[in-house]
Design a protein around this motif. Structure first.
Motif, mmCIF file in Angstrom:
data_model
loop_
_atom_site.group_PDB
_atom_site.id
_atom_site.type_symbol
_atom_site.label_atom_id
_atom_site.label_comp_id
_atom_site.label_asym_id
_atom_site.label_seq_id
_atom_site.Cartn_x
_atom_site.Cartn_y
_atom_site.Cartn_z
ATOM 1 N N ASP A 2 0.991 -1.142 0.040
ATOM 2 C CA ASP A 2 0.005 0.062 -0.217
ATOM 3 C C ASP A 2 1.042 1.171 0.054
ATOM 4 O OD1 ASP A 2 0.806 0.470 2.620
ATOM 5 O OD2 ASP A 2 -0.828 -0.453 3.604
ATOM 6 N N GLU A 3 0.259 2.516 0.006
ATOM 7 C CA GLU A 3 0.959 3.541 -0.251
ATOM 8 C C GLU A 3 1.765 3.820 0.861
ATOM 9 O OE1 GLU A 3 0.217 8.285 -1.896
ATOM 10 O OE2 GLU A 3 -0.747 6.495 -2.652
ATOM 11 N N LEU A 4 1.157 3.744 2.179
ATOM 12 C CA LEU A 4 1.766 4.116 3.395
ATOM 13 C C LEU A 4 3.197 3.421 3.448
ATOM 14 C CD1 LEU A 4 1.583 5.743 5.947
ATOM 15 C CD2 LEU A 4 0.417 3.471 6.679
ATOM 16 N N GLU A 5 3.122 1.952 3.273
ATOM 17 C CA GLU A 5 4.408 1.245 3.188
ATOM 18 C C GLU A 5 5.389 1.666 1.957
ATOM 19 O OE1 GLU A 5 5.891 -3.384 2.746
ATOM 20 O OE2 GLU A 5 3.642 -2.781 2.478
ATOM 21 N N LEU A 6 4.837 1.893 0.849
ATOM 22 C CA LEU A 6 5.608 2.489 -0.153
ATOM 23 C C LEU A 6 6.308 3.709 0.105
ATOM 24 C CD1 LEU A 6 6.536 1.870 -2.884
ATOM 25 C CD2 LEU A 6 4.689 3.374 -3.783
ATOM 26 N N THR A 45 4.116 3.972 -10.476
ATOM 27 C CA THR A 45 4.634 2.753 -11.136
ATOM 28 C C THR A 45 4.093 1.701 -10.262
ATOM 29 O OG1 THR A 45 6.682 3.826 -11.771
ATOM 30 C CG2 THR A 45 6.857 1.480 -11.519
ATOM 31 N N ASP A 46 4.047 0.506 -10.786
ATOM 32 C CA ASP A 46 3.595 -0.794 -9.916
ATOM 33 C C ASP A 46 4.983 -1.263 -9.185
ATOM 34 O OD1 ASP A 46 2.749 -3.122 -8.898
ATOM 35 O OD2 ASP A 46 2.005 -4.055 -10.737
ATOM 36 N N ALA A 47 5.082 -0.898 -7.980
ATOM 37 C CA ALA A 47 6.160 -1.233 -7.114
ATOM 38 C C ALA A 47 6.454 -2.809 -6.935
ATOM 39 C CB ALA A 47 6.187 -0.630 -5.912
ATOM 40 N N GLU A 48 5.591 -3.559 -7.047
ATOM 41 C CA GLU A 48 5.355 -4.887 -7.026
ATOM 42 C C GLU A 48 6.137 -5.485 -8.114
ATOM 43 O OE1 GLU A 48 4.483 -6.420 -4.423
ATOM 44 O OE2 GLU A 48 3.236 -5.167 -3.197
ATOM 45 N N GLN A 49 6.490 -4.626 -9.066
ATOM 46 C CA GLN A 49 7.182 -5.361 -10.181
ATOM 47 C C GLN A 49 8.563 -5.039 -10.562
ATOM 48 O OE1 GLN A 49 5.626 -7.591 -12.443
ATOM 49 N NE2 GLN A 49 3.722 -7.069 -10.991
ATOM 50 N N ILE A 50 8.706 -4.346 -9.054
ATOM 51 C CA ILE A 50 10.500 -3.900 -9.204
ATOM 52 C C ILE A 50 11.111 -4.812 -8.367
ATOM 53 C CG2 ILE A 50 11.875 -1.993 -8.394
ATOM 54 C CD1 ILE A 50 9.446 0.189 -8.510
ATOM 55 N N ASP A 51 12.152 -5.153 -8.934
ATOM 56 C CA ASP A 51 12.932 -6.042 -8.213
ATOM 57 C C ASP A 51 13.888 -5.623 -7.080
ATOM 58 O OD1 ASP A 51 12.386 -8.012 -10.000
ATOM 59 O OD2 ASP A 51 14.186 -7.882 -11.191
ATOM 60 N N LEU A 53 13.907 -2.159 -5.138
ATOM 61 C CA LEU A 53 13.310 -0.686 -5.287
ATOM 62 C C LEU A 53 14.519 0.187 -4.812
ATOM 63 C CD1 LEU A 53 10.782 1.066 -4.755
ATOM 64 C CD2 LEU A 53 10.756 0.826 -2.353
ATOM 65 N N GLU A 54 15.601 -0.022 -4.215
ATOM 66 C CA GLU A 54 16.681 0.925 -3.767
ATOM 67 C C GLU A 54 17.423 1.310 -4.966
ATOM 68 O OE1 GLU A 54 16.087 -1.780 -2.031
ATOM 69 O OE2 GLU A 54 15.392 -0.830 -0.147
ATOM 70 N N ARG A 55 17.721 0.098 -5.863
ATOM 71 C CA ARG A 55 18.854 0.160 -7.069
ATOM 72 C C ARG A 55 17.660 1.150 -8.211
ATOM 73 N NH1 ARG A 55 23.732 0.594 -7.240
ATOM 74 N NH2 ARG A 55 23.916 -1.788 -6.930
ATOM 75 N N TRP A 56 16.293 0.555 -8.191
ATOM 76 C CA TRP A 56 15.308 1.473 -9.041
ATOM 77 C C TRP A 56 15.249 2.878 -8.866
ATOM 78 C CZ3 TRP A 56 10.950 4.491 -9.153
ATOM 79 C CH2 TRP A 56 10.186 4.377 -10.200
ATOM 80 N N LEU A 57 15.200 3.288 -7.759
ATOM 81 C CA LEU A 57 15.106 4.608 -7.211
ATOM 82 C C LEU A 57 16.572 5.489 -7.583
ATOM 83 C CD1 LEU A 57 13.389 4.499 -3.849
ATOM 84 C CD2 LEU A 57 12.430 5.654 -5.982
ATOM 85 N N THR A 58 17.627 4.768 -7.266
ATOM 86 C CA THR A 58 18.942 5.485 -7.594
ATOM 87 C C THR A 58 19.037 5.619 -9.053
ATOM 88 O OG1 THR A 58 19.884 4.335 -5.879
ATOM 89 C CG2 THR A 58 21.352 5.111 -7.494
ATOM 90 N N THR A 59 18.459 4.645 -10.084
ATOM 91 C CA THR A 59 18.615 4.876 -11.394
ATOM 92 C C THR A 59 17.739 6.063 -11.789
ATOM 93 O OG1 THR A 59 19.182 2.490 -11.677
ATOM 94 C CG2 THR A 59 18.334 3.770 -13.420
ATOM 95 N N VAL A 60 16.446 5.983 -11.330
ATOM 96 C CA VAL A 60 15.523 6.974 -11.716
ATOM 97 C C VAL A 60 15.901 8.347 -11.458
ATOM 98 C CG1 VAL A 60 13.067 7.765 -11.326
ATOM 99 C CG2 VAL A 60 13.529 5.325 -11.824
ATOM 100 N N VAL A 61 16.171 8.514 -9.979
ATOM 101 C CA VAL A 61 16.553 9.959 -9.840
ATOM 102 C C VAL A 61 17.939 10.195 -10.409
ATOM 103 C CG1 VAL A 61 17.821 11.279 -7.643
ATOM 104 C CG2 VAL A 61 15.794 9.686 -7.414
ATOM 105 N N ALA A 62 18.938 9.556 -10.811
ATOM 106 C CA ALA A 62 20.116 9.987 -11.547
ATOM 107 C C ALA A 62 19.684 10.081 -12.891
ATOM 108 C CB ALA A 62 21.004 8.717 -11.518
#
Length: 291
Positions: A2-6, A45-51, A53-62
């Motif tokens: 859910d959004e709170l956990e995200l 984004t559907d966070a459940e499909q992200i292997d 999350l930390e790496r995904w966020l670093t890539t997106v912000v970069a």
């Protein structure tokens, strides 16, 4: 999820994301904008499909930071409206704020930020992500549209530029402060020889201006003479930590009007970066440094 956990997982990653963005952009305010945009993209984004999350966020912000750099250069923005070095200031009596520590790990001094801005965007991204955050070259290659080998070369070129132009400062803050205090004491007393004694023979002073082209003085004699011409301000200078290193804030009455960042190596000042643009100084968080 859910959004709170995200949101909770994002907030735990936020300090690292801000550090990535600050190193790439050189601006706290722009870094916060990039991180906020990263959050907005995550929500779409559907966070459940992200292997990872930390790496995904670093890539997106970069990627967001890379686009911001490319956009401001394409538009030919001047530093007043786009990038300019944005110092992080702390009270030396208190020490570095915990929130700032994450931004300043790995000695992200002003001299390094100045050098990073001279790099091409892809070089800057490759160096920051690989050398500071250990992101593999094959992941960076996708962001910069290069092969992993070409990306490795980008980082190598950037590394050489940084090594040549922004050597690591003395890690001993007490020794740094002794040199900086001696500089201002000599300026107050009008002692040219004492000023030269605390300056590296090849010292550079950069006065960062609105047009994005710093006014530079090179050599101990020229920098010392410049300090002599500004000696009337020396009594109104107060110690500060600038990006975790010994520096100072100059006041006109109770109003701060300039920030001075020093890079000290082997008991000599090798670089002084002066920020006295009124709009930039007014924007900086100088709480705790008083006249």
């Amino acid at each position: 999820m859910d959004e709170l956990e995200l949101a909770d997982r994002f907030d735990r990653q936020r300090p690292v994301l801000r550090a990535v963005a600050y190193r790439i952009l050189g601006s706290v305010s722009e870094a916060d904008d990039a991180v906020q945009e990263g959050w907005l993209r995550l929500r779409r984004t559907d966070a459940e499909q992200i292997d990872s999350l930390e790496r995904w966020l670093t890539t997106v912000v970069a990627r967001i930071c890379l686009n911001m750099i490319r956009s401001r250069r394409t538009r030919g923005e001047q530093p007043l409206d786009g990038w300019r070095p944005e110092p992080i200031i702390d009270d030396p009596a208190v020490g570095t704020d915990p929130e700032h520590e994450a931004l300043l790990a790995d000695s992200v001094g002003i001299a390094l930020q100045v050098v990073l801005d001279t790099l091409r965007p892809a070089e800057r991204l490759a160096f920051v992500l690989h050398d500071m955050f250990a992101v593999p070259f094959d992941e960076i290659a996708v962001m910069v549209d290069r092969s992993p080998q070409a990306t490795r070369q980008l980082a190598s070129r950037a590394r050489r530029r940084v090594r040549d132009a922004a050597p690591a400062p003395d890690p001993d803050l007490t020794r740094q402060r002794v040199v900086v205090d001696a500089y201002f004491a000599a300026a107050r007393e009008g002692d040219l020889q004492a000023l030269v004694a605390v300056l590296d023979p090849d010292v550079v002073l950069r006065a960062h201006r609105r047009d994005g082209n710093p006014l530079e003085l090179h050599g101990a004699a020229r920098v010392a003479r410049g300090a002599m011409t500004a000696r009337r301000f020396a009594p109104y200078v107060r110690p500060a930590l600038i990006n975790g290193a010994a520096g100072a804030v100059a006041f006109d009455g109770e109003r701060p009007f300039a920030v001075l960042a020093f890079t000290v190596i082997d008991d000599r000042t090798v670089a002084i970066d002066v920020f006295n643009d009124a709009e930039l100084v007014a924007k900086l968080d100088i709480r705790g440094i008083t006249a």
